[in-house]
Motif scaffolding. Structure first.
Motif, PDB file in Angstrom:
ATOM      1  N   LEU A   1       0.842  -1.203   0.000  1.00  0.00           N
ATOM      2  CA  LEU A   1       0.000   0.000   0.000  1.00  0.00           C
ATOM      3  C   LEU A   1       0.872   1.247   0.000  1.00  0.00           C
ATOM      4  CD1 LEU A   1      -2.660   1.575   0.389  1.00  0.00           C
ATOM      5  CD2 LEU A   1      -2.482   1.127   2.837  1.00  0.00           C
ATOM      6  N   SER A   2       1.812   1.260   0.910  1.00  0.00           N
ATOM      7  CA  SER A   2       2.671   2.418   1.076  1.00  0.00           C
ATOM      8  C   SER A   2       3.484   2.695  -0.194  1.00  0.00           C
ATOM      9  CB  SER A   2       3.561   2.128   2.284  1.00  0.00           C
ATOM     10  OG  SER A   2       4.737   2.826   2.221  1.00  0.00           O
ATOM     11  N   GLN A   3       3.985   1.638  -0.807  1.00  0.00           N
ATOM     12  CA  GLN A   3       4.778   1.796  -2.037  1.00  0.00           C
ATOM     13  C   GLN A   3       3.900   2.236  -3.210  1.00  0.00           C
ATOM     14  OE1 GLN A   3       6.574  -1.717  -3.624  1.00  0.00           O
ATOM     15  NE2 GLN A   3       8.381  -0.635  -4.369  1.00  0.00           N
ATOM     16  N   ALA A   4       2.702   1.653  -3.306  1.00  0.00           N
ATOM     17  CA  ALA A   4       1.801   2.010  -4.410  1.00  0.00           C
ATOM     18  C   ALA A   4       1.431   3.486  -4.341  1.00  0.00           C
ATOM     19  CB  ALA A   4       0.539   1.145  -4.360  1.00  0.00           C
ATOM     20  N   LEU A   5       1.192   3.977  -3.119  1.00  0.00           N
ATOM     21  CA  LEU A   5       0.810   5.384  -2.955  1.00  0.00           C
ATOM     22  C   LEU A   5       1.956   6.304  -3.351  1.00  0.00           C
ATOM     23  CD1 LEU A   5      -1.142   5.393   0.435  1.00  0.00           C
ATOM     24  CD2 LEU A   5      -2.057   5.572  -1.874  1.00  0.00           C
ATOM     25  N   SER A   6       3.169   6.015  -2.857  1.00  0.00           N
ATOM     26  CA  SER A   6       4.244   6.973  -3.145  1.00  0.00           C
ATOM     27  C   SER A   6       4.676   6.886  -4.602  1.00  0.00           C
ATOM     28  CB  SER A   6       5.423   6.800  -2.180  1.00  0.00           C
ATOM     29  OG  SER A   6       5.835   5.486  -2.161  1.00  0.00           O
ATOM     30  N   GLN A   7       4.658   5.673  -5.190  1.00  0.00           N
ATOM     31  CA  GLN A   7       4.984   5.565  -6.621  1.00  0.00           C
ATOM     32  C   GLN A   7       3.974   6.313  -7.470  1.00  0.00           C
ATOM     33  OE1 GLN A   7       5.413   1.585  -8.026  1.00  0.00           O
ATOM     34  NE2 GLN A   7       7.556   1.451  -7.420  1.00  0.00           N
ATOM     35  N   MET A   8       2.699   6.168  -7.136  1.00  0.00           N
ATOM     36  CA  MET A   8       1.673   6.870  -7.897  1.00  0.00           C
ATOM     37  C   MET A   8       1.903   8.375  -7.839  1.00  0.00           C
ATOM     38  SD  MET A   8      -2.399   7.254  -7.061  1.00  0.00           S
ATOM     39  CE  MET A   8      -2.090   8.329  -5.647  1.00  0.00           C
ATOM     40  N   ARG A   9       2.127   8.883  -6.624  1.00  0.00           N
ATOM     41  CA  ARG A   9       2.251  10.337  -6.468  1.00  0.00           C
ATOM     42  C   ARG A   9       3.514  10.873  -7.134  1.00  0.00           C
ATOM     43  NH1 ARG A   9       1.574  14.446  -7.231  1.00  0.00           N
ATOM     44  NH2 ARG A   9       0.843  16.233  -6.054  1.00  0.00           N
ATOM     45  N   GLU A  10       4.585  10.059  -7.120  1.00  0.00           N
ATOM     46  CA  GLU A  10       5.856  10.546  -7.678  1.00  0.00           C
ATOM     47  C   GLU A  10       5.873  10.461  -9.201  1.00  0.00           C
ATOM     48  OE1 GLU A  10       8.525  12.041  -6.335  1.00  0.00           O
ATOM     49  OE2 GLU A  10       7.408  12.108  -4.455  1.00  0.00           O
ATOM     50  N   ASP A  11       5.375   9.344  -9.737  1.00  0.00           N
ATOM     51  CA  ASP A  11       5.634   9.046 -11.149  1.00  0.00           C
ATOM     52  C   ASP A  11       4.463   9.311 -12.082  1.00  0.00           C
ATOM     53  OD1 ASP A  11       8.061   8.285 -10.247  1.00  0.00           O
ATOM     54  OD2 ASP A  11       7.623   6.141 -10.226  1.00  0.00           O
TER      55      ASP A  11
ATOM     56  N   LEU B   1      -0.149   2.886 -12.570  1.00  0.00           N
ATOM     57  CA  LEU B   1       0.212   3.383 -11.241  1.00  0.00           C
ATOM     58  C   LEU B   1      -1.041   3.697 -10.436  1.00  0.00           C
ATOM     59  CD1 LEU B   1       3.070   5.813 -12.323  1.00  0.00           C
ATOM     60  CD2 LEU B   1       3.359   3.757 -10.945  1.00  0.00           C
TER      61      LEU B   1
ATOM     62  N   GLU C   1      -4.717  -1.358  -4.002  1.00  0.00           N
ATOM     63  CA  GLU C   1      -4.183  -1.495  -2.641  1.00  0.00           C
ATOM     64  C   GLU C   1      -5.084  -0.799  -1.626  1.00  0.00           C
ATOM     65  OE1 GLU C   1      -1.831  -3.344  -1.501  1.00  0.00           O
ATOM     66  OE2 GLU C   1      -1.086  -4.064  -3.421  1.00  0.00           O
TER      67      GLU C   1
ATOM     68  N   LEU D   1      -3.552  13.019  -5.445  1.00  0.00           N
ATOM     69  CA  LEU D   1      -2.876  13.584  -6.628  1.00  0.00           C
ATOM     70  C   LEU D   1      -3.036  15.107  -6.697  1.00  0.00           C
ATOM     71  CD1 LEU D   1      -3.751  10.916  -9.317  1.00  0.00           C
ATOM     72  CD2 LEU D   1      -1.487  11.476  -8.433  1.00  0.00           C
TER      73      LEU D   1
ATOM     74  N   LYS E   1       2.961  16.809  -2.922  1.00  0.00           N
ATOM     75  CA  LYS E   1       3.584  15.483  -2.862  1.00  0.00           C
ATOM     76  C   LYS E   1       3.949  15.066  -1.441  1.00  0.00           C
ATOM     77  CE  LYS E   1       5.429  15.095  -7.508  1.00  0.00           C
ATOM     78  NZ  LYS E   1       6.561  14.695  -8.355  1.00  0.00           N
TER      79      LYS E   1
ATOM     80  N   THR F   1       1.397  12.697   0.479  1.00  0.00           N
ATOM     81  CA  THR F   1       1.452  11.270   0.165  1.00  0.00           C
ATOM     82  C   THR F   1       2.724  10.647   0.745  1.00  0.00           C
ATOM     83  OG1 THR F   1       0.294  11.777  -1.884  1.00  0.00           O
ATOM     84  CG2 THR F   1       1.251   9.593  -1.683  1.00  0.00           C
TER      85      THR F   1
ATOM     86  N   SER G   1       2.557   7.624   3.382  1.00  0.00           N
ATOM     87  CA  SER G   1       3.192   6.369   3.016  1.00  0.00           C
ATOM     88  C   SER G   1       4.268   5.977   4.036  1.00  0.00           C
ATOM     89  CB  SER G   1       3.742   6.555   1.606  1.00  0.00           C
ATOM     90  OG  SER G   1       4.813   5.728   1.374  1.00  0.00           O
TER      91      SER G   1
END
Lengths: 205, 205
Positions: free
Chosen positions: A44-54, B7, B14, B34, B38, B41, B45
């Motif tokens: 969950l934590s990784q999905a959230l930060s990846q979504m927000r960053e990328d 993403l 999740e 979003l 940033k 999030t 996370s």
């Protein structure tokens, strides 16, 4: 609320910043995560930060995308000269689910709403007008919610297009399929009569 | 649901694994994040993964804690010989908020519930009985919810204590303070009469 753990308190505070989630719900969610395997929280934590960053927004239609130009805009099978104007990303998903629109989209990012301080310049309207000015657009379909704000936004864009050669249309408003006529509100029912369509045409839908 | 971004899809999947959160709510939360800076999030996370990785349960009372023995158990001002038995961590927080209990706690981690497949061995009952066997406990206060499962759990523990020298009590059940008598259910009202207390005693509370 008295917490016996700073880590828990911190997590609850962060979760409760999400809209519609209060402290009690946040605590329930945090305690749930503590009972599940560690992987679930890590994912969950990784999905959230990846979504927000990328995550990116399509340079052309402002839809959410993993690449510069989204899948819909870069799809050679879509009609580039019909653009459906929507409020946000969820509307793109809703219309895509119907498979009724073969053209492209343009995501405004909201509706004009003076009470909430949202003016035309907070929305992706200039880029839409520029698309039309470039001469590549044959038809704009306004697919905003039939509310005061939606109508205002439609009308504002319509005025901006003054003198440009483009067809404009708006999605049909009428009785929902499966609804009982007696429960429909007067305005909707009235408009559905004014905007009636030939019966033969309705048979083909 | 058709996603234009892997993403976003991943994040929604999740989030929607959390209890009470469906796909639509998950999408709304993801789109909200979003729109926010940033940092929000990133903080969320990080708080989640830190909590899940580093949070401990107190070795003595099974309450959530950042250290091996929780603040309550290690507080020299608390009475070590009175233990309040509760279902989970939220109950500890609720009772602590009342400031009515000066003793320690014992968190069972649930209630006996055959329908959900939760038996006595899934709960922290053995460690509670061992505490009593060690002779350091004068009173156990059962503070479980007054439901079938709560009563079953109370009774199971009570039987395990057979022959051991310890007082047991259960929290009072009666009319909630501020409630109208006429709306109280029969069982609660009946018990509140059977378990009446001297009027002078009630004046001191």
């Amino acid at each position: 609320m008295e917490f016996s753990s700073k880590l828990l308190e911190n997590a609850v505070n962060e979760i409760s910043q999400l809209p519609g989630i209060g402290k009690r719900t946040a605590l329930r969610l945090a305690l749930h995560l503590l009972k599940q395997p560690k992987e679930q929280t890590a994912n969950l934590s990784q999905a959230l930060s990846q979504m927000r960053e990328d995550l990116k927004f399509c340079k052309s239609c402002h839809n959410i995308s993993d690449v510069e130009i989204c899948e819909i805009c870069s799809n050679p099978l879509r009609k580039k000269d019909i653009i459906c104007v929507v409020e946000d990303v969820r509307d793109v998903m809703a219309i895509e689910n119907t498979a009724s629109h073969k053209g492209l989209y343009h995501v405004l990012g909201g509706k004009i709403n003076p009470i909430e301080g949202i003016g035309p310049h907070d929305l992706n309207i200039v880029s839409l007008v520029n698309k039309v000015k470039s001469g590549s657009v044959k038809e704009l379909i306004f697919a905003l919610s039939p509310t005061m704000e939606g109508d205002t936004t439609n009308f504002y864009i319509f005025k901006q297009l003054n003198g440009l050669e483009v067809q404009t249309s708006t999605i049909a408003r009428g009785i929902s399929v499966g609804d009982e006529l007696e429960y429909a509100d007067e305005i909707t029912l009235g408009r559905s009569i004014l905007n009636r369509i030939p019966f033969e045409a309705s048979l083909k839908q």
